[in-house]
Design a protein around this motif. Structure first.
Motif, PDB file in Angstrom:
ATOM      1  N   ALA A  83      -7.487   1.603 -38.957  1.00  0.00           N
ATOM      2  CA  ALA A  83      -7.902   0.532 -38.037  1.00  0.00           C
ATOM      3  C   ALA A  83      -7.024   0.553 -36.784  1.00  0.00           C
ATOM      4  O   ALA A  83      -7.507   0.349 -35.660  1.00  0.00           O
ATOM      5  N   LYS A  84      -5.728   0.845 -36.989  1.00  0.00           N
ATOM      6  CA  LYS A  84      -4.795   0.927 -35.856  1.00  0.00           C
ATOM      7  C   LYS A  84      -5.198   2.086 -34.930  1.00  0.00           C
ATOM      8  O   LYS A  84      -5.086   1.971 -33.703  1.00  0.00           O
ATOM      9  N   GLY A  85      -5.689   3.169 -35.529  1.00  0.00           N
ATOM     10  CA  GLY A  85      -6.141   4.324 -34.743  1.00  0.00           C
ATOM     11  C   GLY A  85      -7.373   4.002 -33.929  1.00  0.00           C
ATOM     12  O   GLY A  85      -7.491   4.404 -32.759  1.00  0.00           O
ATOM     13  N   VAL A  86      -8.295   3.254 -34.542  1.00  0.00           N
ATOM     14  CA  VAL A  86      -9.527   2.868 -33.825  1.00  0.00           C
ATOM     15  C   VAL A  86      -9.162   1.974 -32.637  1.00  0.00           C
ATOM     16  O   VAL A  86      -9.707   2.138 -31.538  1.00  0.00           O
ATOM     17  N   SER A  87      -8.210   1.059 -32.857  1.00  0.00           N
ATOM     18  CA  SER A  87      -7.770   0.184 -31.746  1.00  0.00           C
ATOM     19  C   SER A  87      -7.164   1.021 -30.624  1.00  0.00           C
ATOM     20  O   SER A  87      -7.415   0.762 -29.444  1.00  0.00           O
ATOM     21  N   ALA A  88      -6.386   2.026 -31.007  1.00  0.00           N
ATOM     22  CA  ALA A  88      -5.745   2.886 -29.992  1.00  0.00           C
ATOM     23  C   ALA A  88      -6.791   3.651 -29.187  1.00  0.00           C
ATOM     24  O   ALA A  88      -6.652   3.805 -27.974  1.00  0.00           O
ATOM     25  N   VAL A  89      -7.851   4.127 -29.868  1.00  0.00           N
ATOM     26  CA  VAL A  89      -8.917   4.840 -29.142  1.00  0.00           C
ATOM     27  C   VAL A  89      -9.583   3.891 -28.163  1.00  0.00           C
ATOM     28  O   VAL A  89      -9.793   4.239 -26.990  1.00  0.00           O
ATOM     29  N   ASN A  90      -9.904   2.701 -28.635  1.00  0.00           N
ATOM     30  CA  ASN A  90     -10.576   1.736 -27.761  1.00  0.00           C
ATOM     31  C   ASN A  90      -9.719   1.391 -26.542  1.00  0.00           C
ATOM     32  O   ASN A  90     -10.219   1.333 -25.419  1.00  0.00           O
ATOM     33  N   ARG A  91      -8.424   1.190 -26.805  1.00  0.00           N
ATOM     34  CA  ARG A  91      -7.508   0.861 -25.709  1.00  0.00           C
ATOM     35  C   ARG A  91      -7.447   2.004 -24.696  1.00  0.00           C
ATOM     36  O   ARG A  91      -7.501   1.797 -23.496  1.00  0.00           O
ATOM     37  N   THR A  92      -7.366   3.217 -25.204  1.00  0.00           N
ATOM     38  CA  THR A  92      -7.275   4.389 -24.320  1.00  0.00           C
ATOM     39  C   THR A  92      -8.568   4.561 -23.523  1.00  0.00           C
ATOM     40  O   THR A  92      -8.538   4.843 -22.319  1.00  0.00           O
ATOM     41  N   GLN A  93      -9.703   4.372 -24.212  1.00  0.00           N
ATOM     42  CA  GLN A  93     -11.006   4.497 -23.545  1.00  0.00           C
ATOM     43  C   GLN A  93     -11.124   3.465 -22.416  1.00  0.00           C
ATOM     44  O   GLN A  93     -11.588   3.791 -21.325  1.00  0.00           O
ATOM     45  N   ARG A  94     -10.698   2.227 -22.732  1.00  0.00           N
ATOM     46  CA  ARG A  94     -10.779   1.154 -21.714  1.00  0.00           C
ATOM     47  C   ARG A  94      -9.899   1.473 -20.521  1.00  0.00           C
ATOM     48  O   ARG A  94     -10.287   1.273 -19.379  1.00  0.00           O
ATOM     49  N   ALA A  95      -8.703   1.996 -20.817  1.00  0.00           N
ATOM     50  CA  ALA A  95      -7.772   2.336 -19.731  1.00  0.00           C
ATOM     51  C   ALA A  95      -8.364   3.435 -18.850  1.00  0.00           C
ATOM     52  O   ALA A  95      -8.302   3.353 -17.614  1.00  0.00           O
ATOM     53  N   LEU A  96      -8.947   4.445 -19.485  1.00  0.00           N
ATOM     54  CA  LEU A  96      -9.554   5.545 -18.723  1.00  0.00           C
ATOM     55  C   LEU A  96     -10.725   5.042 -17.892  1.00  0.00           C
ATOM     56  O   LEU A  96     -10.897   5.402 -16.730  1.00  0.00           O
ATOM     57  N   HIS A  97     -11.545   4.188 -18.537  1.00  0.00           N
ATOM     58  CA  HIS A  97     -12.711   3.634 -17.844  1.00  0.00           C
ATOM     59  C   HIS A  97     -12.261   2.815 -16.633  1.00  0.00           C
ATOM     60  O   HIS A  97     -12.828   2.922 -15.544  1.00  0.00           O
ATOM     61  N   SER A  98     -11.217   2.024 -16.866  1.00  0.00           N
ATOM     62  CA  SER A  98     -10.704   1.171 -15.793  1.00  0.00           C
ATOM     63  C   SER A  98     -10.167   2.017 -14.629  1.00  0.00           C
ATOM     64  O   SER A  98     -10.350   1.679 -13.455  1.00  0.00           O
ATOM     65  N   MET A  99      -9.515   3.117 -14.958  1.00  0.00           N
ATOM     66  CA  MET A  99      -8.945   3.987 -13.929  1.00  0.00           C
ATOM     67  C   MET A  99     -10.010   4.768 -13.162  1.00  0.00           C
ATOM     68  O   MET A  99      -9.803   5.124 -11.999  1.00  0.00           O
ATOM     69  N   THR A 100     -11.127   5.061 -13.815  1.00  0.00           N
ATOM     70  CA  THR A 100     -12.143   5.879 -13.143  1.00  0.00           C
ATOM     71  C   THR A 100     -13.255   5.032 -12.518  1.00  0.00           C
ATOM     72  O   THR A 100     -14.048   5.544 -11.730  1.00  0.00           O
ATOM     73  N   GLU A 101     -13.281   3.745 -12.861  1.00  0.00           N
ATOM     74  CA  GLU A 101     -14.335   2.858 -12.366  1.00  0.00           C
ATOM     75  C   GLU A 101     -14.333   2.821 -10.829  1.00  0.00           C
ATOM     76  O   GLU A 101     -13.287   2.649 -10.205  1.00  0.00           O
ATOM     77  N   GLY A 102     -15.508   3.021 -10.260  1.00  0.00           N
ATOM     78  CA  GLY A 102     -15.635   2.959  -8.801  1.00  0.00           C
ATOM     79  C   GLY A 102     -15.308   4.254  -8.089  1.00  0.00           C
ATOM     80  O   GLY A 102     -15.501   4.383  -6.884  1.00  0.00           O
ATOM     81  N   LEU A 103     -14.793   5.225  -8.832  1.00  0.00           N
ATOM     82  CA  LEU A 103     -14.485   6.518  -8.199  1.00  0.00           C
ATOM     83  C   LEU A 103     -15.705   7.427  -8.271  1.00  0.00           C
ATOM     84  O   LEU A 103     -16.335   7.539  -9.321  1.00  0.00           O
ATOM     85  N   ASP A 104     -16.014   8.051  -7.140  1.00  0.00           N
ATOM     86  CA  ASP A 104     -17.087   9.041  -7.160  1.00  0.00           C
ATOM     87  C   ASP A 104     -16.404  10.415  -7.241  1.00  0.00           C
ATOM     88  O   ASP A 104     -16.130  11.042  -6.220  1.00  0.00           O
ATOM     89  N   LEU A 105     -16.072  10.809  -8.465  1.00  0.00           N
ATOM     90  CA  LEU A 105     -15.254  12.012  -8.655  1.00  0.00           C
ATOM     91  C   LEU A 105     -15.937  13.273  -8.136  1.00  0.00           C
ATOM     92  O   LEU A 105     -15.299  14.135  -7.556  1.00  0.00           O
ATOM     93  N   VAL A 106     -17.252  13.371  -8.318  1.00  0.00           N
ATOM     94  CA  VAL A 106     -17.961  14.594  -7.925  1.00  0.00           C
ATOM     95  C   VAL A 106     -17.953  14.745  -6.414  1.00  0.00           C
ATOM     96  O   VAL A 106     -17.592  15.782  -5.867  1.00  0.00           O
ATOM     97  N   ARG A 107     -18.280  13.634  -5.692  1.00  0.00           N
ATOM     98  CA  ARG A 107     -18.422  13.728  -4.242  1.00  0.00           C
ATOM     99  C   ARG A 107     -17.067  13.742  -3.533  1.00  0.00           C
ATOM    100  O   ARG A 107     -16.844  14.475  -2.591  1.00  0.00           O
ATOM    101  N   SER A 108     -16.110  12.925  -4.041  1.00  0.00           N
ATOM    102  CA  SER A 108     -14.849  12.781  -3.319  1.00  0.00           C
ATOM    103  C   SER A 108     -13.898  13.938  -3.499  1.00  0.00           C
ATOM    104  O   SER A 108     -13.131  14.260  -2.620  1.00  0.00           O
ATOM    105  N   TYR A 109     -13.888  14.552  -4.678  1.00  0.00           N
ATOM    106  CA  TYR A 109     -12.814  15.496  -4.971  1.00  0.00           C
ATOM    107  C   TYR A 109     -13.284  16.904  -5.295  1.00  0.00           C
ATOM    108  O   TYR A 109     -12.498  17.740  -5.654  1.00  0.00           O
ATOM    109  N   SER A 110     -14.575  17.165  -5.180  1.00  0.00           N
ATOM    110  CA  SER A 110     -15.031  18.523  -5.511  1.00  0.00           C
ATOM    111  C   SER A 110     -14.990  19.415  -4.277  1.00  0.00           C
ATOM    112  O   SER A 110     -14.888  18.949  -3.166  1.00  0.00           O
TER     113      SER A 110
END
Lengths: 110, 213
Positions: A83-110
């Motif tokens: 259960a602790k591992g599942v929480s860690a995955v969720n936390r990591t996923q949320r952090a990644l989502h939060s960091m990438t939200e609003g970024l147009d990675l394909v257009r801005s950095y390719s």
């Protein structure tokens, strides 16, 4: 919350592989699942080094199966996410989502 | 009657190497996983492809196991390496006096000149190899589960020091003959790793494991 509550890149991949494989998760299947989905060659040593680290952190648990003839009488070590591992995955996923939200990675950095 | 799967034997040296670098608990599962995939690959893609795959996996696995072994106990491993370095420096001082004591005791110079010549040159080199082997064993005894990492690191340190020393000597004197000394120096480093491997193998053998078919 500390850095230890988040998963590293390969830890993240390993835990997701364990979640996909459910009760079939052991060294060979984890390695093959990662190779199949990420197209990167992974060594069994890297898989076990990460799994051992995750087990020390309490994110996964392991148990030994019965010895099988195709493994020369050696047993498999099965892993499952806690259960602790599942929480860690969720936390990591949320952090990644939060960091990438609003970024147009394909257009801005390719 | 059910048919047993055909098990193809993987490269023996590769199996031994993985065994030397993994802990006793890890060795069984890692070897089993590698054998399972190797057998599958050998039947599907051929023995030579499977062998190449096995060696690639072995090299990468050893690198990971060595890194993990060091990270789990960096201070005690470093202390063992430093201790081994000092012990070797201390023990190496006794090699020449010990050999010349034997030469004097048995009057080898007077009675067996060719033996004297051998002992005073190659004998000293062999003495140093034995010192390195001894130090490798002592270092390995102090770091259970990390024998290979500690002795290989120490071997690499001595090997690198030897290369630098020989390069300096060759550049100062212009005499290429010094470069030949490197074979002995590398043999010293290798002996140290062998010392680690001996201790590791003995510890593995002492640990009871389920039978391997």
């Amino acid at each position: 919350m500390t850095g230890r509550d988040y998963l590293g890149e390969f830890e993240h991949i390993i835990v997701l592989a364990l979640l996909r494989l459910e009760d079939r998760a052991y060294g060979v299947t984890v390695r093959q699942e990662i190779e199949f989905r990420t197209h990167r060659e992974v060594s069994i040593g890297a898989v076990y080094a990460t799994l051992n680290r995750l087990e020390t952190k309490g994110f996964v648990k392991s148990h030994c199966g019965d010895p099988t003839p195709e493994r020369g009488g050696r047993s498999k070590r099965f892993f499952r996410v806690t259960a602790k591992g599942v929480s860690a995955v969720n936390r990591t996923q949320r952090a990644l989502h939060s960091m990438t939200e609003g970024l147009d990675l394909v257009r801005s950095y390719s | 009657m059910t048919s047993q799967p055909q098990i193809v034997q993987p490269p023996r040296i590769a199996v031994r190497l993985v065994n030397l670098f993994s802990s006793d608990e890890e060795a069984e599962t890692i070897e089993g996983d590698l054998l399972e995939e190797y057998t599958h690959l050998a039947s599907k893609r051929g023995a030579s492809f499977a062998r190449r795959w096995y060696w690639r996996q072995t090299a990468k696995t050893i690198a990971h196991l060595a890194g993990t072994a060091y990270r789990t106990a960096p201070w005690s491993t470093t202390a063992a390496i430093a201790g081994g370095f000092l012990l070797r420096r201390l023990a190496a001082r006794f090699v020449e006096p010990a050999i010349f004591a034997v030469i004097d005791r048995y009057q080898i110079f007077e009675h067996h000149f060719s033996t004297y010549r051998f002992l005073a040159s190659t004998g000293i080199d062999i003495g140093h190899i034995l010192v390195f082997l001894f130090v490798g064993c002592i270092v390995a005894l102090g770091v259970k589960g990390r024998e290979m990492v500690a002795t290989m690191t120490l071997g690499l340190i001595f090997g690198a020091m030897a290369v630098i020393a020989v390069l300096v000597m060759v550049s100062r004197t212009g005499d290429d003959a010094f470069a030949w000394r490197l074979t002995w120096y590398f043999a010293d480093s290798f002996a140290m790793v062998i010392g680690g491997a001996i201790v590791r193998a003995r510890r593995s053998a002492a640990t009871t494991r389920p039978s391997i078919a």
